[in-house]
Motif scaffolding. Structure first.
Motif, mmCIF file in Angstrom:
data_model
loop_
_atom_site.group_PDB
_atom_site.id
_atom_site.type_symbol
_atom_site.label_atom_id
_atom_site.label_comp_id
_atom_site.label_asym_id
_atom_site.label_seq_id
_atom_site.Cartn_x
_atom_site.Cartn_y
_atom_site.Cartn_z
ATOM 1 N N GLY A 24 9.683 -0.802 4.753
ATOM 2 C CA GLY A 24 8.379 -1.006 4.369
ATOM 3 C C GLY A 24 7.598 -0.154 4.085
ATOM 4 O O GLY A 24 6.441 -0.095 3.687
ATOM 5 N N TYR A 25 7.675 0.988 3.784
ATOM 6 C CA TYR A 25 6.893 2.000 3.286
ATOM 7 C C TYR A 25 7.706 1.777 1.463
ATOM 8 O O TYR A 25 7.124 3.553 0.595
ATOM 9 C CB TYR A 25 7.887 3.555 3.992
ATOM 10 N N ALA A 26 8.792 1.259 0.878
ATOM 11 C CA ALA A 26 9.269 1.328 -0.154
ATOM 12 C C ALA A 26 8.472 0.931 -1.050
ATOM 13 O O ALA A 26 8.384 -0.736 -0.911
ATOM 14 C CB ALA A 26 10.424 1.226 -0.190
ATOM 15 N N ARG B 255 4.311 8.655 1.896
ATOM 16 C CA ARG B 255 3.801 7.415 2.171
ATOM 17 C C ARG B 255 2.222 8.108 1.888
ATOM 18 O O ARG B 255 1.168 7.827 1.627
ATOM 19 C CB ARG B 255 3.813 6.004 2.502
ATOM 20 N N ASP B 256 1.980 8.116 3.259
ATOM 21 C CA ASP B 256 0.751 8.652 3.921
ATOM 22 C C ASP B 256 0.393 10.066 2.877
ATOM 23 O O ASP B 256 -1.126 10.174 3.358
ATOM 24 C CB ASP B 256 0.917 8.993 5.468
ATOM 25 N N GLU B 257 0.943 10.770 2.905
ATOM 26 C CA GLU B 257 0.497 12.130 2.155
ATOM 27 C C GLU B 257 -0.224 11.488 0.726
ATOM 28 O O GLU B 257 -1.391 11.708 0.501
ATOM 29 C CB GLU B 257 1.417 13.270 1.814
ATOM 30 N N ILE B 258 0.371 10.715 0.110
ATOM 31 C CA ILE B 258 0.491 10.308 -1.482
ATOM 32 C C ILE B 258 -1.584 9.187 -1.160
ATOM 33 O O ILE B 258 -1.778 9.835 -1.436
ATOM 34 C CB ILE B 258 1.851 9.241 -2.282
ATOM 35 N N ASN B 259 -0.740 8.485 -0.245
ATOM 36 C CA ASN B 259 -2.722 7.859 -0.006
ATOM 37 C C ASN B 259 -3.187 8.433 -0.015
ATOM 38 O O ASN B 259 -4.310 7.756 0.178
ATOM 39 C CB ASN B 259 -2.593 6.091 1.213
ATOM 40 N N ASP C 156 0.502 -1.265 -0.243
ATOM 41 C CA ASP C 156 0.184 -0.334 0.240
ATOM 42 C C ASP C 156 1.288 1.687 -0.025
ATOM 43 O O ASP C 156 0.574 2.200 0.938
ATOM 44 C CB ASP C 156 -0.761 -0.100 0.865
ATOM 45 N N THR C 157 1.832 0.950 -0.792
ATOM 46 C CA THR C 157 2.874 1.930 -1.120
ATOM 47 C C THR C 157 3.251 2.644 -2.498
ATOM 48 O O THR C 157 3.644 2.026 -3.034
ATOM 49 C CB THR C 157 3.752 2.100 0.111
ATOM 50 N N LEU C 158 3.168 3.815 -2.420
ATOM 51 C CA LEU C 158 3.761 4.522 -4.246
ATOM 52 C C LEU C 158 5.148 5.205 -4.272
ATOM 53 O O LEU C 158 5.428 5.703 -4.786
ATOM 54 C CB LEU C 158 2.787 4.977 -4.647
ATOM 55 N N VAL C 159 5.562 4.794 -2.901
ATOM 56 C CA VAL C 159 6.852 5.543 -2.440
ATOM 57 C C VAL C 159 8.116 5.272 -2.913
ATOM 58 O O VAL C 159 8.324 3.758 -2.686
ATOM 59 C CB VAL C 159 7.636 6.286 -0.745
#
Lengths: 270, 270
Positions: free
Chosen positions: B53-55, B263-267, B15-18
């Protein structure tokens, strides 16, 4: 060494417009290198020493070293050229291009790490991507304009305001990017009419001309279309046709013969 | 690993686009690396382990390693990512481009020597210069389209038949070069309207989007303009804003915080 001064001096004093390309491919080396752990360096050094008398510049192509993990051989090869053949400039053919902060690292790679006198660069990202190279006024920046490969026209021939993209690149380089007088252009030998068009745009900006030899470019057409008024202005690059001219014990002599023959053919039309 | 499959799986499962960019600059490393002879590798490994975990992908930028002669560190870093974080693809950001025979050596550099899952490439030399990358159907080829730097428009915005060059590149990639479905495009975050235009041309071809963070691109504008119908399609790249988020003992935790925040800002806008 100032690249442009060295190049002009070399054109005059050695009477040659040949740029010897150094594209090592171990599978094509003569048999005596089969068990040599330092074959890439030793092969290239032998070629350099045999052809130096006919070279206005040497052009190691970095991918051929990088694919082998042979950065050390490349470093020692350029150091050898500077030590054994002072006055012959070295162009690192790496066609780099990235945004400004990263381009500074590419400039460090070419000019500080490898001590190259010039570098090839790709203009697609625009002026700030080339600026860290341009800022090194004593080094040369050889910018892709019209290349020699079959797909070159995919982008380079697209027409903007009545003229192909490569002519816009030539104009930008000559009029805007060449403030230090350290720019040159890559214009391929496979398109002699385009050499003439670019020459008309850029005055006496030097050309690096790949594409004679293996790629089929015609030397007479190249020289007559692309030379400057004083019969120079060109680095006619040949790599495989020189490096692999022979495959036996006499490979270095064969390379020298090929380089001398190219020099003589070029000089016939200057 | 198949790059495109791995990327799509990673978008969904993590669940990340980073995309975490790895641009090591030793002068900016925390003090504890001052006397570490393997600082480049150790710093980057700590960042990788903290941010994995965020990549959705990692993107080492090769000039930052090459300028330091740190090819060994780059090789070990990519091997570490594959071993410790399987399923997260690695994009070697090298923006290579050369004629066909040389491009094969660049493909060997990226995919064989460094074992990267994808590579960035420059389209200026045309299709045959990219073909050796395209032919590796399991690897990704991330082609420069509209970049994020100030000079990007010098060439990329020149208008051909009523549309800028970068849109012609987008169309060529989507319609002609993407036969194996392994292409992606670099489209900078600094020009959100252009992200929307390119998205309209290329369907769900993934974008690598540099330019948020240090270069000032707006996350909301990027995501709303560039996402695909399923809320993915993007690798939003951040390098310096993650790598150098902290400068103390807790630099890795600070990097993780910065990656999670991005990640959170994108999501929020997917």
């Amino acid at each position: 060494m100032n690249f442009m001064q060295a190049l002009r001096t070399r054109w005059q004093q050695a009477d040659t417009l040949v740029c010897v390309g150094l594209d090592p491919e171990p599978a094509r080396f003569p048999a005596q290198f089969a068990n040599d752990p330092d074959a890439v360096f030793n092969f290239c050094r032998a070629i350099v020493d045999a052809t130096a008398g006919y070279a206005c510049s040497f052009k190691p192509q970095i991918a051929h070293f990088a694919a082998l993990g042979a950065e050390g051989a490349l470093t020692r090869l350029i150091a050898h050229i500077h030590a054994a053949h002072p006055g012959i400039p070295v162009i690192l053919d790496s066609k780099r291009g990235d945004i400004g902060s990263t381009a500074q690292h590419y400039a460090a790679e070419a000019f500080d790490r490898y001590a190259a006198d010039a570098v090839t660069a790709n203009p697609y990202l625009g002026r700030d991507s080339v600026q860290p190279f341009l800022d090194r006024a004593d080094r040369g920046v050889v910018i892709l304009c019209r290349t020699s490969n079959p797909g070159a026209g995919d982008l380079q021939d697209l027409v903007i305001d009545g003229r192909p993209l490569y002519q816009h690149v030539a104009e930008k380089v000559a009029r805007e990017w060449n403030g230090h007088g350290n720019c040159a252009l890559v214009v391929g030998a496979t398109w002699p009419a385009q050499l003439k068009e670019v020459r008309a745009i850029v005055g006496d900006v030097p050309f690096l001309v790949p594409g004679v030899g293996a790629q089929g470019g015609d030397v007479e057409a190249v020289v007559t279309n692309a030379k400057t008024a004083d019969g120079t202005g060109l680095m006619v690059s040949s790599s495989r046709a020189i490096l692999y001219a022979g495959n036996g014990q006499d490979f270095a002599a064969a390379a020298a013969d090929a380089a001398r023959a190219l020099r003589d053919e070029i000089n016939r039309y200057r």
